[in-house]
Design a protein around this motif. Structure first.
Motif, mmCIF file in Angstrom:
data_model
loop_
_atom_site.group_PDB
_atom_site.id
_atom_site.type_symbol
_atom_site.label_atom_id
_atom_site.label_comp_id
_atom_site.label_asym_id
_atom_site.label_seq_id
_atom_site.Cartn_x
_atom_site.Cartn_y
_atom_site.Cartn_z
ATOM 1 N N LYS A 1 -4.441 -64.331 -14.631
ATOM 2 C CA LYS A 1 -3.284 -64.151 -13.747
ATOM 3 C C LYS A 1 -2.411 -62.974 -14.174
ATOM 4 N N GLY A 2 -2.323 -62.746 -15.491
ATOM 5 C CA GLY A 2 -1.437 -61.692 -15.980
ATOM 6 C C GLY A 2 -2.038 -60.971 -17.167
ATOM 7 N N ILE B 1 -2.164 -66.237 -7.297
ATOM 8 C CA ILE B 1 -1.588 -65.067 -7.980
ATOM 9 C C ILE B 1 -2.494 -63.853 -7.762
ATOM 10 N N ILE C 1 -2.808 -65.620 -19.111
ATOM 11 C CA ILE C 1 -2.262 -64.309 -19.496
ATOM 12 C C ILE C 1 -3.134 -63.713 -20.591
ATOM 13 N N LEU D 1 -4.674 -58.947 -11.432
ATOM 14 C CA LEU D 1 -3.776 -59.556 -12.420
ATOM 15 C C LEU D 1 -2.460 -58.805 -12.359
ATOM 16 N N THR E 1 3.649 -65.377 -12.961
ATOM 17 C CA THR E 1 2.263 -65.866 -13.011
ATOM 18 C C THR E 1 2.182 -67.396 -12.896
#
Length: 307
Positions: A98-99, A261, A62, A149, A254
């Motif tokens: 992922k985020g 993802i 993240i 993302l 995530t």
């Protein structure tokens, strides 16, 4: 020999598919044919300094992007616009990402453009400077929206004008008590120019978008929830607490390998942006990048699909 050849061919196909998908995501909306002169506008923006766009990438995949110009309620200076483009490029190249959480320093989100820069650009001899700035920001925010993302705007305090537009370039919005999103452009004698109107229609529908733009209305957390502009109103108003809550909220989406993802976000982007047949073909290509991949094979070993 044959299985080795097949594996090698499959790997090559995988690589070209990945490259093609990446190319599509990074393609510029505008070029010289549209009167867009990127290098020229970059030089102009460079003159309006102040603030920064900071990015920290955490081990759990993240990232946290901070708009940092609290003296001006995190308004975008010229150099911040340039830095945003650099951070987006960095995020496009983040293999383990992922985020993404976007938030503003000093308990407020963003008050749009720094008016000093806007005035100087609108008073300049070249009337196309404003159009070039518009095209520059549309390019950057479109690339932000297409990142593989899952992104969330954490709205504290005010997200006004260009700040409201920035929230629409994220997949989701979370708001804290007492915060507001406001498309104030009408009062400036303008309409959104960073792509905010086009994206808002897709989030809340054309009727609600028309009301928000023509009424320049303050959208509080309760109204935002009702319109589908916000996902949730967080409990905490202070920066640390709100960030922790946003982190926890995003983490539920995530969990899992970055490759999976990212693939989820890519098929979503294709489905949203492309005509159906092209979206289906892109989905097939992206499916091919995870089929037989480590996460897929582990899942097959771990448990049968039907119980």
């Amino acid at each position: 020999l044959f299985p080795e050849m097949a594996i090698s061919l499959w790997k090559n196909l995988l690589q070209t598919t990945k490259e093609r998908i990446l190319q599509q995501r990074r393609v510029s909306l505008y070029n010289g044919a549209h009167g867009y002169e990127e290098e020229l506008i970059k030089k102009k923006l460079q003159k309006f300094a102040g603030g920064s766009i900071n990015l920290s990438k955490e081990g759990n995949g993240i990232g946290i992007l901070t708009l940092n110009n609290p003296k001006l309620m995190n308004a975008f200076t010229g150099t911040m616009m340039l830095e945003l483009q650099e951070r987006v490029t960095e995020l496009e190249n983040w293999k383990d990402g992922k985020g993404l959480i976007i938030y503003g320093a000093g308990n407020t989100f963003c008050s749009g453009s720094d008016l000093n820069a806007v005035k100087a650009i609108s008073n300049s001899q070249a009337s196309e400077d404003g159009m070039n700035m518009c095209m520059f920001m549309q390019n950057t925010l479109t690339r932000l929206m297409r990142l593989p993302l899952i992104s969330v705007a954490l709205v504290q305090g005010k997200a006004v004008g260009g700040g409201a537009e920035l929230t629409t370039a994220c997949d989701f919005r979370l708001m804290t008590p007492g915060s507001e999103i406001r498309f104030v452009h009408k009062h400036m004698g303008l309409v959104p120019g960073w792509g905010g109107a086009a994206r808002l229609v897709r989030i809340v529908g054309s009727g609600a978008a028309l009301r928000l733009l023509s009424g320049a209305a303050r959208v509080d957390p309760e109204t935002a929830l009702r319109l589908g502009l916000s996902e949730e109103t967080l409990a905490s108003s202070d920066e640390t607490g709100a960030l922790e809550e946003a982190h926890a909220w995003l983490s539920q989406y995530t969990e899992g390998p970055a490759s999976v993802i990212q693939a989820v976000k890519k098929v979503l982007t294709a489905g949203r942006e492309l005509p159906l047949e092209a979206a289906l073909r892109t989905e097939k290509d992206i499916f091919g990048t995870v089929w037989g991949g480590p996460a897929n094979l582990q899942a097959l070993v771990r448990r049968p699909k039907h119980k």
